[in-house]
Scaffold this motif. Sequence first.
Motif, PDB file in Angstrom:
ATOM      1  N   THR A 159      10.528-118.520 -62.909  1.00  8.67           N
ATOM      2  CA  THR A 159      10.011-117.283 -61.922  1.00  8.67           C
ATOM      3  C   THR A 159      10.557-117.928 -60.604  1.00  8.67           C
ATOM      4  O   THR A 159      11.052-119.070 -60.535  1.00  8.67           O
ATOM      5  N   ASN A 160      10.215-117.090 -59.460  1.00  9.45           N
ATOM      6  CA  ASN A 160      10.644-117.476 -58.199  1.00  9.45           C
ATOM      7  C   ASN A 160      10.030-118.625 -57.634  1.00  9.45           C
ATOM      8  O   ASN A 160      10.177-119.000 -56.152  1.00  9.45           O
ATOM      9  N   ASN A 161       8.937-119.210 -58.165  1.00 10.82           N
ATOM     10  CA  ASN A 161       8.097-120.330 -57.957  1.00 10.82           C
ATOM     11  C   ASN A 161       8.756-121.544 -58.119  1.00 10.82           C
ATOM     12  O   ASN A 161       7.973-122.717 -57.992  1.00 10.82           O
ATOM     13  N   ASP A 162       9.583-121.383 -59.430  1.00  7.40           N
ATOM     14  CA  ASP A 162      10.419-122.662 -59.959  1.00  7.40           C
ATOM     15  C   ASP A 162      11.046-123.527 -58.852  1.00  7.40           C
ATOM     16  O   ASP A 162      11.869-122.889 -58.223  1.00  7.40           O
ATOM     17  N   SER A 163      10.956-124.744 -58.961  1.00 10.54           N
ATOM     18  CA  SER A 163      11.619-125.425 -58.167  1.00 10.54           C
ATOM     19  C   SER A 163      13.237-125.634 -58.136  1.00 10.54           C
ATOM     20  O   SER A 163      14.069-125.875 -57.438  1.00 10.54           O
ATOM     21  N   ASP A 164      13.638-125.536 -59.395  1.00 10.35           N
ATOM     22  CA  ASP A 164      14.903-125.814 -59.821  1.00 10.35           C
ATOM     23  C   ASP A 164      15.821-124.401 -59.700  1.00 10.35           C
ATOM     24  O   ASP A 164      17.118-124.769 -59.940  1.00 10.35           O
ATOM     25  N   MET A 165      15.389-123.486 -59.273  1.00 11.44           N
ATOM     26  CA  MET A 165      16.218-122.113 -59.357  1.00 11.44           C
ATOM     27  C   MET A 165      15.371-121.245 -58.504  1.00 11.44           C
ATOM     28  O   MET A 165      14.155-121.212 -58.287  1.00 11.44           O
ATOM     29  N   TYR A 166      16.233-120.285 -57.743  1.00  8.56           N
ATOM     30  CA  TYR A 166      15.596-119.428 -56.898  1.00  8.56           C
ATOM     31  C   TYR A 166      16.035-117.951 -57.585  1.00  8.56           C
ATOM     32  O   TYR A 166      17.041-117.562 -57.935  1.00  8.56           O
ATOM     33  N   VAL A 167      15.271-117.220 -57.892  1.00  9.78           N
ATOM     34  CA  VAL A 167      15.160-115.848 -58.774  1.00  9.78           C
ATOM     35  C   VAL A 167      14.880-114.706 -57.459  1.00  9.78           C
ATOM     36  O   VAL A 167      13.742-114.985 -57.302  1.00  9.78           O
ATOM     37  N   THR A 168      15.667-113.822 -57.452  1.00  3.64           N
ATOM     38  CA  THR A 168      15.626-112.786 -56.722  1.00  3.64           C
ATOM     39  C   THR A 168      15.384-111.405 -57.570  1.00  3.64           C
ATOM     40  O   THR A 168      14.825-110.404 -56.970  1.00  3.64           O
ATOM     41  N   LEU A 169      15.970-111.364 -58.863  1.00  6.35           N
ATOM     42  CA  LEU A 169      15.540-110.367 -59.623  1.00  6.35           C
ATOM     43  C   LEU A 169      15.606-110.755 -61.078  1.00  6.35           C
ATOM     44  O   LEU A 169      15.712-111.724 -61.423  1.00  6.35           O
ATOM     45  N   PRO A 170      14.768-109.862 -61.782  1.00  6.41           N
ATOM     46  CA  PRO A 170      14.825-110.158 -63.122  1.00  6.41           C
ATOM     47  C   PRO A 170      16.027-110.375 -64.007  1.00  6.41           C
ATOM     48  O   PRO A 170      16.954-109.726 -63.541  1.00  6.41           O
ATOM     49  N   GLY A 171      16.102-111.063 -64.660  1.00  4.49           N
ATOM     50  CA  GLY A 171      17.335-111.331 -65.465  1.00  4.49           C
ATOM     51  C   GLY A 171      17.379-111.906 -66.715  1.00  4.49           C
ATOM     52  O   GLY A 171      15.963-112.450 -67.211  1.00  4.49           O
ATOM     53  N   TYR A 172      18.182-112.276 -67.180  1.00  6.49           N
ATOM     54  CA  TYR A 172      18.104-112.915 -68.840  1.00  6.49           C
ATOM     55  C   TYR A 172      19.202-113.888 -69.247  1.00  6.49           C
ATOM     56  O   TYR A 172      20.403-113.582 -68.488  1.00  6.49           O
TER      57      TYR A 172
END
Length: 213
Positions: A18-31
């Motif tokens: 999720t966008n709360n994960d420190s190792d990645m920045y998520v702005t849109l749903p994806g797979y």
Amino acid sequence: MAEEISHVVEFYGINVHTNNDSDMYVTLPGYRVTGSSFTRMIYRPIDGMDVLLSQLRDQEEMYVTHRHAQARTNRESFRQSIAEYPPAARIVPHPFDALAWNWNDTATALSDYVDDSHFNNLTPFVVEGDEAFGTVCLYRQANGWRSGSWLQNPAETLVFRACCICLDDITDTPVSGLLGLQCCQHVFHRACILNWVWKHLDLPSCPACTRLI
């Protein structure tokens, strides 16, 4: 001494970011999906449940895809968005051509792994999983198959009242839904222990007693 070989396709959910994960920045749903093949060895006694002898991953990253899925509201819309964008270089090994498994099945399995709490328009996410093309080698006691002294003097099967992976009761689970381990005779839900082994292939061990599988 007959060996029965069958081909199966399975899907293993790996992570949901999720966008709360420190190792990645998520702005849109994806797979992201990785294709892998594996070989599984199973012993089937005349009486009792199957015993997992080993599971090996033969090949990794036959393909990898990571696209944005335009889904915001629910699991079904997420599934449809994945189904519409299969990977451009999805490689299906030849032995699995005849199986009725397609990208829509992969999209369904991938979307089912996502918790409903992610579809709140507030927490974008990326879900990762492995599409696994497997060869299962089944050895039946009825065919005279033997492997080492453990079959001559097998340890008493250790069945807990609950599967120690999912913690659900297993006492009423049909034998076909259970799987034991050769290394220690502990028994689990079949789906639970296969998923556990898949995620710990680097050093697979029994989740109950930590003996190496």
